[in-house]
Design an enzyme around this catalytic site. Sequence first.
Site: not given
Ligand code: GUN
Length: 298
Positions: A59, A103, A126
């Site tokens: 990311k 995350q 998100d």
């Molecule tokens: N953990 C698994 N998928 C995601 C996501 O799309 N965003 C975040 N913040 N954590 C995750």
Amino acid sequence: MQNQTINTKIIDGKQLADNLRAEIAEGVCRIKNEKGLTPGLAVILVGDNPASVSYVTAKERACREAGMFSREIRLAAETTESEVVRLINELNGDSAIHGILVQLPLPKHISEKSVINAIAPEKDVDGFTPVNVGRMMIGEDCYLPCTPHGIIKLIEFSGMDIRGKHAVVIGRSNIVGKPVAALLSRRETNATVTLCHTGTPDVARFTREADIVVVAAGHPGTLTGDMLKKGAVVIDVGVNRIPDATRPKGFRLVGDADFESCQGVAGAITPVPGGVGPMTITMLLWNTLESARRAANA
Ligand code: GUN
């Protein structure tokens, strides 16, 4: 005739992601030139879960490649909930930051709910806060959750017109299953949706009737070719590490669908890796750019 196999198209998520990221990078250039503003994303990782480390690294890299500012915050697994919340409050008030991503999963001693609730909805790129989830459910303007939004784009990219189709979603997580079911059934997409989960006695009974199957169960082999209607579009959200001594890292990635048996039955399928993953990251960049645009016009 009935058993004849068909040519299954591989839905190239990387290609679609590249196309959209080029558009996003152009948007970033424009906002920098016209408004003197660099879109900024803060990425918070607590602990060192290997899969999470690799997701956040990807990311952050994508963010920089798009010309955005990436603030990378790695915290020890022992960090307290109030320390994480304090950090989020600080980022909420930081005008260089337009998106905040924490995350998941978080270490067990930290409440995900408290942490997510601390993120200002206008920086929740998100789409996880209750405010944005609620807005999505009632069709109000909001940041759409990244993986579900990416899935809709992938189905459209496969060439399928979603309207009027029967979509089966396997898995009811807050991150994927529930929101993707909501998005597919919105008036714009207009699919009829069945949501299967661990309480569904016979998943195949539903998938055999489906034009679209989204599998997000977290288990390899959840979906096999014999569970599909011929020509169905399969979106595989699973990312499972399978031990494999022949690979340099000692494992390989597989999805939740049994790729081999779906070949020849599915009309199109996303690979793992290279399907949903690149799109999740892309939609995060999309939301961050959108947040920066809103800040610039505020
Ligand atoms: N953990 C698994 N998928 C995601 C996501 O799309 N965003 C975040 N913040 N954590 C995750």
